[in-house]
Design a protein around this motif. Sequence first.
Motif, PDB file in Angstrom:
ATOM      1  N   VAL A 108       0.841  -1.193   0.000  1.00 57.35           N
ATOM      2  CA  VAL A 108       0.000   0.000   0.000  1.00 57.35           C
ATOM      3  C   VAL A 108       0.876   1.242   0.000  1.00 57.35           C
ATOM      4  CG1 VAL A 108      -1.938  -1.130   1.132  1.00 57.35           C
ATOM      5  CG2 VAL A 108      -0.188  -0.037   2.524  1.00 57.35           C
ATOM      6  N   ARG A 109       0.338   2.310  -0.545  1.00 55.08           N
ATOM      7  CA  ARG A 109       1.069   3.575  -0.570  1.00 55.08           C
ATOM      8  C   ARG A 109       1.261   4.079   0.857  1.00 55.08           C
ATOM      9  NH1 ARG A 109       1.548   8.362  -3.955  1.00 55.08           N
ATOM     10  NH2 ARG A 109       0.389   7.363  -5.627  1.00 55.08           N
ATOM     11  N   ARG A 110       2.482   4.451   1.173  1.00 59.97           N
ATOM     12  CA  ARG A 110       2.788   4.936   2.520  1.00 59.97           C
ATOM     13  C   ARG A 110       2.678   6.455   2.552  1.00 59.97           C
ATOM     14  NH1 ARG A 110       5.956   3.495   7.070  1.00 59.97           N
ATOM     15  NH2 ARG A 110       5.552   5.118   8.606  1.00 59.97           N
ATOM     16  N   VAL A 191      -5.992   0.739  -8.244  1.00 64.03           N
ATOM     17  CA  VAL A 191      -6.240   2.109  -8.707  1.00 64.03           C
ATOM     18  C   VAL A 191      -7.700   2.466  -8.489  1.00 64.03           C
ATOM     19  CG1 VAL A 191      -6.158   3.684 -10.667  1.00 64.03           C
ATOM     20  CG2 VAL A 191      -4.426   1.898 -10.440  1.00 64.03           C
ATOM     21  N   PHE A 192      -7.911   3.634  -7.857  1.00 68.78           N
ATOM     22  CA  PHE A 192      -9.276   4.155  -7.728  1.00 68.78           C
ATOM     23  C   PHE A 192      -9.259   5.629  -8.097  1.00 68.78           C
ATOM     24  CE2 PHE A 192     -12.855   6.150  -5.639  1.00 68.78           C
ATOM     25  CZ  PHE A 192     -13.889   5.264  -5.904  1.00 68.78           C
ATOM     26  N   ASP A 193     -10.127   6.011  -9.026  1.00 67.45           N
ATOM     27  CA  ASP A 193     -10.260   7.392  -9.457  1.00 67.45           C
ATOM     28  C   ASP A 193      -8.894   7.973  -9.850  1.00 67.45           C
ATOM     29  OD1 ASP A 193     -11.630   9.696 -10.065  1.00 67.45           O
ATOM     30  OD2 ASP A 193     -11.543  10.502  -8.025  1.00 67.45           O
ATOM     31  N   GLN A 194      -8.138   7.202 -10.644  1.00 66.11           N
ATOM     32  CA  GLN A 194      -6.841   7.597 -11.194  1.00 66.11           C
ATOM     33  C   GLN A 194      -5.757   7.752 -10.119  1.00 66.11           C
ATOM     34  OE1 GLN A 194      -7.586  11.104 -13.581  1.00 66.11           O
ATOM     35  NE2 GLN A 194      -8.446   9.899 -15.250  1.00 66.11           N
ATOM     36  N   LEU A 197      -3.451   3.288  -5.096  1.00 65.16           N
ATOM     37  CA  LEU A 197      -3.506   3.067  -3.645  1.00 65.16           C
ATOM     38  C   LEU A 197      -2.516   1.997  -3.207  1.00 65.16           C
ATOM     39  CD1 LEU A 197      -7.388   3.043  -3.221  1.00 65.16           C
ATOM     40  CD2 LEU A 197      -5.838   4.990  -3.144  1.00 65.16           C
ATOM     41  N   GLY A 198      -2.087   1.140  -4.152  1.00 63.42           N
ATOM     42  CA  GLY A 198      -1.161   0.060  -3.823  1.00 63.42           C
ATOM     43  C   GLY A 198      -0.980  -0.859  -5.017  1.00 63.42           C
ATOM     44  N   VAL A 199      -0.370  -2.019  -4.794  1.00 61.69           N
ATOM     45  CA  VAL A 199      -0.189  -3.025  -5.854  1.00 61.69           C
ATOM     46  C   VAL A 199      -0.305  -4.418  -5.253  1.00 61.69           C
ATOM     47  CG1 VAL A 199       1.300  -1.612  -7.332  1.00 61.69           C
ATOM     48  CG2 VAL A 199       2.319  -3.016  -5.565  1.00 61.69           C
ATOM     49  N   ILE A 200      -0.678  -5.376  -6.109  1.00 64.04           N
ATOM     50  CA  ILE A 200      -0.653  -6.797  -5.752  1.00 64.04           C
ATOM     51  C   ILE A 200       0.465  -7.436  -6.561  1.00 64.04           C
ATOM     52  CG2 ILE A 200      -1.928  -8.967  -5.657  1.00 64.04           C
ATOM     53  CD1 ILE A 200      -4.514  -7.368  -5.627  1.00 64.04           C
ATOM     54  N   ILE A 225     -12.675  -0.992  -2.266  1.00 67.86           N
ATOM     55  CA  ILE A 225     -12.873  -1.232  -0.833  1.00 67.86           C
ATOM     56  C   ILE A 225     -11.874  -0.417  -0.015  1.00 67.86           C
ATOM     57  CG2 ILE A 225     -12.899  -2.997   0.964  1.00 67.86           C
ATOM     58  CD1 ILE A 225     -15.145  -3.238  -1.030  1.00 67.86           C
ATOM     59  N   LEU A 226     -10.613  -0.367  -0.467  1.00 68.68           N
ATOM     60  CA  LEU A 226      -9.603   0.425   0.247  1.00 68.68           C
ATOM     61  C   LEU A 226     -10.003   1.894   0.295  1.00 68.68           C
ATOM     62  CD1 LEU A 226      -6.100  -0.925  -0.866  1.00 68.68           C
ATOM     63  CD2 LEU A 226      -6.926  -0.695   1.478  1.00 68.68           C
TER      64      LEU A 226
END
Length: 421
Positions: A108-110, A191-194, A197-200, A225-226
Amino acid sequence: MEPCPSAFIPFFLGLVVTSGLLVPILLRLRSSVGEARAEKLVAEERSSRLRQAQAGLEQDLGFLTQFLKDYPRLARELYGGLTERQIPGALVDIVQRSLDPQQVAVLVRRTESKGENPRAPRLVVAAAYPEGAAVAVGAEAPLDAGEIGFVAEAQIDVNRQDLSAENTVARVKPGPGLPGMPQPDLIVPLVFDQETLGVIVVAKPRRSGDHKAALRLVAQTGAQILHTAAQVSRMKRTAEMDGLTRVFNKKHLEQSLNEIVYRAACAAYDLRSAGTAEPAPALSVFLFDIENNKNYNDSNGHLAGDKLLHELASLVNESVRKDDVFGRFGGEEFLLILPHTTAAQAMAAAEKIRGLIAGHPFPFTEKQPGQRLTISGGVAEYPRHGLDAAGLLHAADEALYEAKRSGRNRVVPAREKAAGP
């Protein structure tokens, strides 16, 4: 009568002429047969490739069909009221069950916490499978370099074949990979709304099928969800904050104290049940208020008084530990909850805060008694001074007023509870 040799000449001439005509025909036939055989081999090879491709498509279709059958159940797990911290673990569990990978991690983005030194953007491992393996929770990857950073920045789904392509290699900025997973086979951004938020990140999926398509669907749901959980957390934090000082309000402080006291009581019960001599975890509170606050407001105006409360709250909030809970308890009164802290340790922390406030150059303190801002406070420990949150606060409040009666600008510990008959 013997035949005349000249009689055979027409025959041989005819044979030669016929041979001259037949040989090219035979050669062409032979060449045609060779070409036909070559075309047959090519056709067989092409047919084999088509059969393999069809088998692969059928396999992908079967995998995706089964995945889509399972997906509503998997989605319900994600939409089950999980918190921001729980969602990465749920995503790891879903990917593990769907793809059966050797390794999977959700990063997740810190965001920078208060008091942290500014650092380059980065992604942090929030959950990983298998637990305790090479990829450790808390491991970091740069957000602007390396393969993972490239995917996060470009917001595209990639597999190892995509990453090995010449045009992709040229676009990836040199940078460290994820410790414990140097060459992942799949990377999909959340990605949400460009906004990324993180990567899998997945290594060696053992289940056959279209892994990228399945992981893309998981990532899209996970990102939504995030984002929702983050919005809920922000709204909750806003509801728990004092509007003036931007520290926790009384409602949150009382709720937190009740929860911490309950956990301490459960821990003490478990230790007694196990028959261990180990002492139960301590818990203390420090209740204090600003002395001569009315004089400050009357002398400088209520706007200056509000700014004073905000500055004092920020000063104290930046000096406490990460696990401590600090907030405004009402008016000019503040409460600090100190988990895993004895009364003696809490007294040391309280004295540090008292000295910090007394030595701070607040504006207009020259109009205050002693020309400085001071506090009085009381310290109480659970269960030594109170058996519940209300009892603990009452003991700390009595100690606070004892500090005022004793001369102000001081911290006093609560009195011991009277022993029962």
